[in-house]
Design a protein around this motif. Structure first.
Motif, mmCIF file in Angstrom:
data_model
loop_
_atom_site.group_PDB
_atom_site.id
_atom_site.type_symbol
_atom_site.label_atom_id
_atom_site.label_comp_id
_atom_site.label_asym_id
_atom_site.label_seq_id
_atom_site.Cartn_x
_atom_site.Cartn_y
_atom_site.Cartn_z
ATOM 1 N N UNK A 1 87.528 29.075 3.279
ATOM 2 C CA UNK A 1 87.295 27.644 3.066
ATOM 3 C C UNK A 1 87.546 26.845 4.352
ATOM 4 N N UNK A 2 88.647 27.110 5.004
ATOM 5 C CA UNK A 2 89.042 26.346 6.185
ATOM 6 C C UNK A 2 88.090 26.545 7.357
ATOM 7 N N UNK A 3 87.638 27.782 7.541
ATOM 8 C CA UNK A 3 86.812 28.107 8.708
ATOM 9 C C UNK A 3 85.329 28.243 8.368
ATOM 10 N N UNK A 4 84.959 27.901 7.136
ATOM 11 C CA UNK A 4 83.560 27.873 6.707
ATOM 12 C C UNK A 4 82.853 29.212 6.888
ATOM 13 N N UNK A 5 83.514 30.256 6.383
ATOM 14 C CA UNK A 5 82.975 31.613 6.427
ATOM 15 C C UNK A 5 83.020 32.159 4.998
ATOM 16 N N UNK A 6 81.965 32.786 4.515
ATOM 17 C CA UNK A 6 81.985 33.324 3.152
ATOM 18 C C UNK A 6 83.105 34.351 2.955
ATOM 19 N N UNK A 7 83.785 34.242 1.826
ATOM 20 C CA UNK A 7 84.843 35.207 1.503
ATOM 21 C C UNK A 7 84.316 36.630 1.556
ATOM 22 N N UNK A 8 83.138 36.837 0.966
ATOM 23 C CA UNK A 8 82.573 38.186 0.907
ATOM 24 C C UNK A 8 82.384 38.765 2.307
ATOM 25 N N UNK A 9 82.012 37.939 3.264
ATOM 26 C CA UNK A 9 81.842 38.385 4.643
ATOM 27 C C UNK A 9 83.184 38.834 5.220
ATOM 28 N N UNK A 10 84.228 38.031 5.014
ATOM 29 C CA UNK A 10 85.544 38.383 5.534
ATOM 30 C C UNK A 10 86.048 39.685 4.916
ATOM 31 N N UNK A 11 85.934 39.815 3.594
ATOM 32 C CA UNK A 11 86.377 41.049 2.942
ATOM 33 C C UNK A 11 85.625 42.256 3.502
#
Length: 99
Positions: free
Chosen positions: A21-31
């Motif tokens: 949310x803070x860095x505007x990156x999809x959660x799925x991408x980070x995981x």
């Protein structure tokens, strides 16, 4: 600095959903980049707890998160606009008034 999207502000108390949310990156991408499953249990864990679970220093996990954010921004440059630019735009200092 976090509002401006500075990845140096990623810290051990943050969770993946908060970072997304803070860095505007999809959660799925980070995981996916961190090779983690997107389970409800992991969503509530801080980077500190995730690092401890993998028996590695939290600083390494933070570096991976920072790298993932920067890589996402390179691949999707239009999706990230620094807060400072948004503020100028909202105040009418960019766009048609800048001509």
């Amino acid at each position: 600095m976090a509002r401006s999207g500075d990845v140096r502000t990623v810290d051990q108390w943050m969770t993946i959903p908060f970072i997304a949310h803070t860095y505007h990156v999809p959660e799925s991408y980070l995981y996916a980049q961190l090779h983690l499953s997107n389970s409800r249990t992991l969503q509530r864990m801080t980077l500190q707890v995730l690092a401890m679970g993998d028996n590695r220093p939290v600083s390494h996990l933070i570096s991976e998160v920072q790298r993932a954010i920067l890589m996402y921004r390179q691949l999707h440059p239009a999706t990230f606009v620094p807060a400072s630019i948004l503020i100028l735009y909202m105040n009418g200092q960019l766009g048609r008034n800048a001509q």
